[in-house]
Design a protein around this motif. Structure first.
Motif, short mmCIF file in Angstrom:
data_model
loop_
_atom_site.label_atom_id
_atom_site.label_comp_id
_atom_site.label_asym_id
_atom_site.label_seq_id
_atom_site.Cartn_x
_atom_site.Cartn_y
_atom_site.Cartn_z
N LYS A 1 1.91 23.85 -20.24
CA LYS A 1 1.88 23.34 -18.87
C LYS A 1 1.13 22.02 -18.86
O LYS A 1 0.01 21.94 -19.38
CB LYS A 1 1.20 24.34 -17.93
CG LYS A 1 1.10 23.89 -16.49
CD LYS A 1 0.38 24.95 -15.64
CE LYS A 1 0.20 24.49 -14.21
NZ LYS A 1 -0.53 25.51 -13.40
N GLN B 1 -1.37 12.64 -19.28
CA GLN B 1 -0.68 13.92 -19.34
C GLN B 1 -1.75 14.98 -19.69
O GLN B 1 -2.16 15.10 -20.83
CB GLN B 1 0.42 13.90 -20.39
CG GLN B 1 1.51 12.87 -20.13
CD GLN B 1 2.55 12.83 -21.23
OE1 GLN B 1 2.97 13.87 -21.75
NE2 GLN B 1 2.96 11.64 -21.62
N ASP C 1 0.10 18.51 -16.45
CA ASP C 1 0.06 17.75 -15.20
C ASP C 1 0.13 16.26 -15.52
O ASP C 1 -0.70 15.74 -16.27
CB ASP C 1 -1.24 18.03 -14.43
CG ASP C 1 -1.24 19.38 -13.76
OD1 ASP C 1 -0.16 19.99 -13.62
OD2 ASP C 1 -2.33 19.87 -13.38
N ILE D 1 -0.42 12.59 -14.21
CA ILE D 1 -1.29 12.00 -13.20
C ILE D 1 -1.27 10.48 -13.34
O ILE D 1 -1.28 9.95 -14.46
CB ILE D 1 -2.73 12.54 -13.35
CG1 ILE D 1 -2.75 14.06 -13.12
CG2 ILE D 1 -3.68 11.84 -12.38
CD1 ILE D 1 -4.09 14.70 -13.39
N GLN E 1 4.75 18.04 -12.55
CA GLN E 1 4.29 19.11 -13.44
C GLN E 1 5.37 19.40 -14.48
O GLN E 1 6.53 19.59 -14.15
CB GLN E 1 3.98 20.39 -12.67
CG GLN E 1 3.40 21.49 -13.56
CD GLN E 1 3.02 22.74 -12.76
OE1 GLN E 1 3.80 23.66 -12.63
NE2 GLN E 1 1.81 22.72 -12.22
N LYS F 1 -4.60 13.63 -8.54
CA LYS F 1 -3.62 14.61 -8.13
C LYS F 1 -2.32 14.41 -8.90
O LYS F 1 -1.79 13.30 -8.92
CB LYS F 1 -3.36 14.50 -6.62
CG LYS F 1 -4.57 14.83 -5.75
CD LYS F 1 -4.22 14.77 -4.28
CE LYS F 1 -5.43 15.10 -3.41
NZ LYS F 1 -5.10 15.04 -1.97
N PRO F 2 -1.81 15.42 -9.53
CA PRO F 2 -0.58 15.25 -10.32
C PRO F 2 0.62 14.94 -9.44
O PRO F 2 0.78 15.49 -8.36
CB PRO F 2 -0.41 16.60 -11.04
CG PRO F 2 -1.18 17.57 -10.20
CD PRO F 2 -2.32 16.81 -9.61
N THR G 1 -2.88 21.57 -19.19
CA THR G 1 -3.73 22.51 -18.48
C THR G 1 -3.49 23.96 -18.88
O THR G 1 -4.24 24.85 -18.48
CB THR G 1 -3.53 22.37 -16.96
OG1 THR G 1 -2.16 22.62 -16.64
CG2 THR G 1 -3.90 20.96 -16.50
#
Length: 309
Positions: A130, A111, A132, A134, A146, A142-143, A114
């Protein structure tokens, strides 16, 4: 890991020199500490942490303090070293039938926080986060999801602290599904790894609640009270559930010893998260002095339901 963008707002235009926010923050590099009138409220961990290096976790709150300054939560306990204060997680994470990993233990899952913006107002402090999500085994780097979470800490009022959690989970891939543990317990979702003194008492709208191995139907709120400090002075934490949840009122997984307290969502069967239609989880914590009867949880629930409209 992408660089974390942290924007800390020390005051808004509405805060004049005579009406400054009573909230303050301290950046400990690993976490952000929130204080009100100089007293600790909680620490939010935005960077990965681990006790042994096996379970690496972030995006959680610990410690969470009661109104006397006692610590209510536990982090990386020996019985479940992946439990971490106030957190939200799921065992089952799938995309198109492919298992992405385990979001409960963070096996193959990270997690990445970002973005973190903190606003201090006169009546509240707001964390806008926020994240992402992954998977190391599915489109690595690439997540697949979100998360946008808003944690609102209201100014202490009548010896009760209200903390709201609004958690938005948006699919970034088609066929995304999440679910709790695949067994009969079905635990997963919003959790509090609470310290558990021998005298911990569970109370809901129907009175005292006895923890069981499987889910308990007890209504839209649950209070957990005990002497968390020295002596026999009780304090408590109440979880209120929002009626916006599709399973309202959700069931509970409760434990008297050696585990977390969980508002169960969605259970052991996976649910779809469709791109463009985020799943929203909403809960309110009440931190109070005394036993459950020291506050009118029903009235607080009505207030919360009104604010949810």
């Amino acid at each position: 890991m992408p660089a974390l963008s942290v924007l800390i707002i020390t005051g808004l235009n509405s805060c004049t020199s005579k009406t400054r926010s009573t909230f303050s923050i301290v950046d400990n590099n690993q976490s952000i500490e929130l204080r009100e009138d100089g007293k600790p409220v909680f620490l939010y961990h935005h960077k990965p942490a681990s006790l042994t290096g096996r379970y690496i976790c972030n995006n959680y709150i610990h410690p969470l303090f009661d109104l006397k300054g006692n610590i209510l939560t536990e982090e990386f306990p020996a019985d479940h070293p992946y439990h971490r204060g106030v957190f939200w997680a799921w065992h089952q994470l799938f995309a198109g039938g492919t298992r992405l990993g385990d979001g409960w233990t963070n096996d193959s899952i990270s997690q990445d926080v970002t973005g973190l913006k903190i606003e201090k107002e006169i009546e509240k402090a707001v964390f806008r986060i926020k994240v992402d999500w992954i998977s190391s085994v599915y489109n690595p780097g690439k997540p697949f999801m979100q998360e946008n979470t808003v944690i609102t800490v209201h100014k202490l009022d009548q010896d009760v602290r209200k903390i709201d959690f609004d958690i938005s989970l948006a699919a970034l891939t088609v066929g995304l599904q999440l679910g709790g543990s695949p067994d009969q317990k079905g635990y997963g979702g919003f959790c509090v790894r609470l310290r558990m003194p021998d005298s911990l008492i569970f109370t809901s709208e129907g009175g005292r609640v006895q923890p069981q191995e499987l889910q308990v139907k007890a209504g839209p709120w649950m209070d957990m009270s005990a002497p968390f400090g020295t002596g026999n002075n009780f304090s408590g934490l109440t979880i209120l559930c929002s009626p916006s949840m599709p399973d309202y009122p959700e069931n509970w997984i409760l434990r008297q010893k050696g585990s977390m307290q969980n508002v169960v969502f969605p259970g052991n069967e996976r649910i779809d998260i469709v791109p463009g239609k985020p799943m929203i989880l909403r809960y309110r914590l009440l931190i109070h002095d005394g036993r459950s009867e020291s506050i009118d949880a029903g009235s607080f629930l009505k207030e919360y339901l009104h604010s949810d409209k």
